[in-house]
Design an enzyme around this catalytic site. Structure first.
Site, PDB file in Angstrom:
ATOM      1  CG  PHE A  96      45.589 -29.863  11.010  1.00 54.99           C
ATOM      2  CD1 PHE A  96      44.700 -28.938  11.534  1.00 54.99           C
ATOM      3  CD2 PHE A  96      46.920 -29.798  11.401  1.00 54.99           C
ATOM      4  CE1 PHE A  96      45.120 -27.972  12.441  1.00 54.99           C
ATOM      5  CE2 PHE A  96      47.354 -28.842  12.298  1.00 54.99           C
ATOM      6  CZ  PHE A  96      46.456 -27.940  12.825  1.00 54.99           C
ATOM      7  CE  LYS A 196      62.776  -9.479   8.390  1.00 57.30           C
ATOM      8  NZ  LYS A 196      62.606  -9.265   9.820  1.00 57.30           N
ATOM      9  CD  GLU A 230      68.043 -16.443  13.068  1.00 59.24           C
ATOM     10  OE1 GLU A 230      67.007 -16.040  13.597  1.00 59.24           O
ATOM     11  OE2 GLU A 230      68.119 -17.515  12.455  1.00 59.24           O
ATOM     12  CG  ASP A 249      64.407 -22.066   9.080  1.00 53.83           C
ATOM     13  OD1 ASP A 249      63.178 -21.928   8.945  1.00 53.83           O
ATOM     14  OD2 ASP A 249      65.032 -21.570  10.039  1.00 53.83           O
ATOM     15  CG  HIS A 254      63.734 -15.576   5.033  1.00 54.54           C
ATOM     16  ND1 HIS A 254      62.414 -15.528   4.661  1.00 54.54           N
ATOM     17  CD2 HIS A 254      63.744 -16.105   6.290  1.00 54.54           C
ATOM     18  CE1 HIS A 254      61.668 -16.004   5.657  1.00 54.54           C
ATOM     19  NE2 HIS A 254      62.439 -16.364   6.640  1.00 54.54           N
TER      20      HIS A 254
END
Ligand code: BG6
Length: 475
Positions: A96, A196, A230, A249, A254
């Site tokens: 890259f 979603k 999770e 993260d 989210h």
């Protein structure tokens, strides 16, 4: 069915994917492109160029995609469809940070087997860790790959994954570079949670029913919990995760996006601009948690036992794999209502859910002497693994006595037959169509970092709870 009209994009389109042998292309991107292709949503003419460091020919790369993404598909794609799709894929080996990579892209855009033209639509997808972004943006610009041929030629758009930056200042730096090369309408920052169905439904549910909005405030709601829990641990993602941690993260993106949709005012329209504006207002009203003593009081952070044994994780790592933040929104609607934002890896089970706890019923016809504090109404928006909306209410138990018992009204998505689209299908399709509603704006990213950065800065001094894998929550 993917919502929206099925008008096909006429201008030929090239998808240029950086990080083409990574986890994301294997799990999500390749499949979504195939899905859109088989359902007739792809442009009439398109090609996919994968870029990565591996030494592959076009044929080897196609085999790689087949093996990793399509071989075990349960969907009913025909072998012919899959083969036709694979023919559209070509591969470029390249680093890259090397100019030669971009020269190779240029050459293949000018001269290729799929008869597309350099001046057609170009969509650059950065499926790479954020540390590569600046190099890629700069090289794209220097090589002229971001330029349009003329005002009537195709568009150039860039799709970037989260997290966008590491904190306020790195995100601002990225924005500066990106802002020089692209206009806001060309930048698509992915937060797949926004795509979603269950999360998109939050606004429709809230603002298409008269019965919920009047009680959607601090007079009737006592607290809100937003959970992204999770059961899986970080697996082989050690080098990515140890640099990032749970808050960057999934918290910065989210979870704050779910909070914004639950808390925002009626956007009075479905345009991307109005909806993004509504989300921005909520993020702006978040009460900062920036003093060490506030962090101590309002935040719990944890790490599962065994985390430090993963490959590419520091043996003394203090990276969090769990957090629980008590957040507040400073506006009239939400004054004094705590929002608990919680996420963790390696917990007892996977569960993503938003739960609204209503206050105690005034003048309740509760059985005498009943002090059951659970006797509240609860509205729960379930996102994963169950998907739907559940309302807990109280009703008289059948029989001679006047006892109450809880009952649920429920709407479950998995009872609907045609539900075989993934959020990445929607992400790719909306980017092609130029609809930015489900992507985060520069302003939103900035505000999310503004909230998260002081927490990150201070919390290395706060206690890190070590929890057993498989733990129930509330560490
Ligand atoms: C990703 C995170 O953005 O979201 C992962 O990087 C996390 O760590 C995932 O597991 C959760 O997404 P979903 O759609 O599986 O709930």
């Amino acid at each position: 069915m993917i919502p929206g009209n099925k008008k096909r994009i006429i201008i030929p389109t090239t998808f240029i994917i950086f990080g083409a042998t990574g986890d994301l292309i294997r799990r999500k991107i390749a499949l979504s492109l195939l899905n859109l292709f088989c359902k007739g949503f792809m442009p009439e003419k398109f090609q996919v160029i994968g870029i990565s460091r591996r030494d592959y020919t076009d044929k080897q790369f196609r085999d790689f995609i087949f093996e990793n993404s399509f071989k075990n598909l349960k969907n009913n794609f025909s072998r012919a469809d899959i083969e036709n799709f694979l023919k559209k894929i070509i591969y470029i080996k390249g680093y890259f940070n090397e100019k030669s990579t971009y020269e190779k892209i240029k050459k293949r855009l000018y001269k290729n087997t799929n008869s597309l033209n350099f001046c057609d639509n170009k969509l650059y997808y950065l499926a790479v860790p954020p540390r590569f972004y600046i190099d890629i943006f700069n090289n794209l610009a220097d090589s002229g790959l971001t330029l349009s041929c003329d005002p009537k030629s195709g568009w150039t758009r860039v799709l970037v994954e989260k997290p966008f930056g590491r904190d306020m200042s790195t995100a601002a730096k990225l924005d500066q570079v990106l802002g020089k090369l692209f206009m806001e309408e060309q930048i698509f920052r992915i937060d797949h949670y926004l795509a979603k169905d269950t999360i998109r439904n939050i606004l429709f549910f809230r603002f298409s029913n008269i019965i919920f909005e009047p009680i959607w405030n601090n007079k009737y709601i006592e607290k809100v919990e937003i959970k992204l829990l999770e059961d899986l641990d970080i697996g082989t993602r050690g080098s990515f995760y140890d640099n990032i941690g749970a808050l960057r993260d999934v918290g910065q993106n989210h979870i704050l996006q779910m909070l914004a949709l639950i808390a925002m005012e009626n956007p009075s329209g479905q345009s991307a601009e109005k909806i993004r504006e509504g989300r921005v207002k909520v993020l702006k009203s978040l009460v900062a948690i920036n003093k060490p003593e506030d962090i101590e009081k309002n935040i719990i952070r944890g790490q599962y036992d065994g985390y430090r044994d993963h490959k590419d994780v520091e043996s003394t790592s203090k990276t969090e794999t769990y957090f629980n933040i008590k957040a507040h929104i400073a506006n009239k609607r939400w004054k004094d209502v705590p929002f608990y934002l919680e996420s963790g890896k390696a917990l007892e089970r996977k569960k993503t859910e938003i739960i609204l706890y209503f206050r105690k019923t005034i003048n309740c016809l509760c059985p005498r002497g009943n002090k059951d504090s659970r006797q509240r109404n609860i509205l729960s928006i379930k996102i994963s693994p169950r998907e739907g909306i559940f309302i807990r209410f109280w009703a008289k138990k059948p029989g001679l006595y006047s006892d109450l018992e809880p009952r649920d009204l429920e709407f479950e998505y998995n009872k609907i037959e045609d539900k075989n689209t993934d959020e990445y299908d929607k992400v790719m399709l909306d980017c092609m169509r130029g609809d930015q509603t489900l992507f985060t704006s520069t302003e939103e990213v900035k505000l999310a970092w503004k909230y998260i950065t002081p927490i990150l800065r201070n919390w290395s001094n706060t206690k890190l709870h070590i929890y057993e894998k498989g733990t129930h929550t509330n560490i």
